[in-house]
Design an enzyme around this catalytic site. Sequence first.
Site, short mmCIF file in Angstrom:
data_model
loop_
_atom_site.label_atom_id
_atom_site.label_comp_id
_atom_site.label_asym_id
_atom_site.label_seq_id
_atom_site.Cartn_x
_atom_site.Cartn_y
_atom_site.Cartn_z
N THR A 105 1.65 -8.97 3.99
CA THR A 105 0.93 -10.24 3.93
C THR A 105 1.75 -11.28 4.67
OG1 THR A 105 -0.13 -9.73 1.82
CG2 THR A 105 0.05 -12.05 2.40
N TRP A 135 -1.46 6.06 7.60
CA TRP A 135 -2.52 6.47 8.51
C TRP A 135 -2.19 6.01 9.92
CZ3 TRP A 135 -5.06 2.89 11.44
CH2 TRP A 135 -5.18 1.59 10.95
N ASN A 156 -0.15 4.61 1.46
CA ASN A 156 -0.56 5.72 2.33
C ASN A 156 -0.09 5.49 3.76
OD1 ASN A 156 -2.73 5.51 0.06
ND2 ASN A 156 -3.00 7.57 0.88
N SER A 178 0.85 -1.19 0.00
CA SER A 178 0.00 0.00 0.00
C SER A 178 0.89 1.23 0.00
CB SER A 178 -0.95 0.01 1.21
OG SER A 178 -0.24 0.14 2.42
#
Length: 396
Positions: free
Chosen positions: A287, A115, A113, A111
Amino acid sequence: LQLAPAPLARWNLLSTITVAKQTNMARVFGALLAAKAAADVHRVKIKKMPRVSYAPSYGTYARPGLGASASDKATAPTDVVIKDYENAQYYGEISVGSPGQSMAVVFDTGSSNLWVPDKKPFGSSHSIYTHDKSSTYVENGTKFAIQYGSGPVSGVYSRDDVAIGDQILKNYLFAEVDDTSGLGVGYRLGKFDGILGLAWPAISVDGVPTPLEAMVASLDEPCFAFALGDEADGELVLGGVDDSKYTGEFAYVPLSEKSYWQVALDSLSVSNASMTSATKAIVDSGTSLLAGPTDDVKAIAKAVGATPSIAGEYMIACDATAPDIVFSLGGADYPLALADYIIQEEGSPECLFGMMGIDIPAPAGPLWILGDVFMRKYYVKFDYGGEQIGIATAAK
């Protein structure tokens, strides 16, 4: 400003499975990355956490007006410990704001981003970001949302200083999240607070500048590398590799697409028999296991002697005599022996087979996800500047 295509499915962030334990307690499967730096690189130590499962997907949508933010030049090495919990979840610390508020994040190559939470689920022990305590906080307020298979994760964008080791991202645009319900019990019980994406701009939600974009100019070399701990802490190296963490030489595989860290899969075999028709693979520190088409996983499980469990996973005797699983990438073979592809349950003669089925439709799939099971055996260099990955055998 490069904006993300819309929509783009996110299939592999923190792949989630449910694991049956002797105690019937849920275990969290997530993942992270690790590596140790040489003298001129930046180090991020990575911790390991409990196993959980998320089989998330989300769409990204282009939204104008979320401009880039730059990082300061940094000269000193960055050292971030990657903690390891039961070879399942890996996390490291960053800090957000002034003074810095420490957060444990998954460093996720699947990913793009960053957060962190500003609210925690009832009864959890997560650290949260409180922007009122930061003198460098700048309000943005634009809504942020990621849709997971089990529910949403959402909040708002904000700007603040973010420290990753000694890398300082000034006035960086990230999301502070107040709804983590989409991550379910795995998040409530997990030790990570947020997620820091290390993939390419193409899959950045809302097209916001990625952490890599913000820091790459200050790195000695535009790359990073992981040495995932095997029941031990590891490190993420920013700006180089740690020669003590691998043996031999790197074999390089060019990226086939700059979204995830995706490469062409030459073949996947067991006992010289081809086990898949998929031609794509992504290397994903977010993962825990290996993941691929459900029918392929079923055939591979049968070939190595793993049997399905009531919980839906596959189990195999920990001392079984089983063949290698061989992934071929860039003309080189990367075998995984039984000891590499099982997850041991303490005190149990039965082990979890470290592979799960996930069916990703075209055009993104079908593909294989090479998660932490692969990355513990092989030291992976993510070469942002060269648009390739380098793979070497991890040092023991």
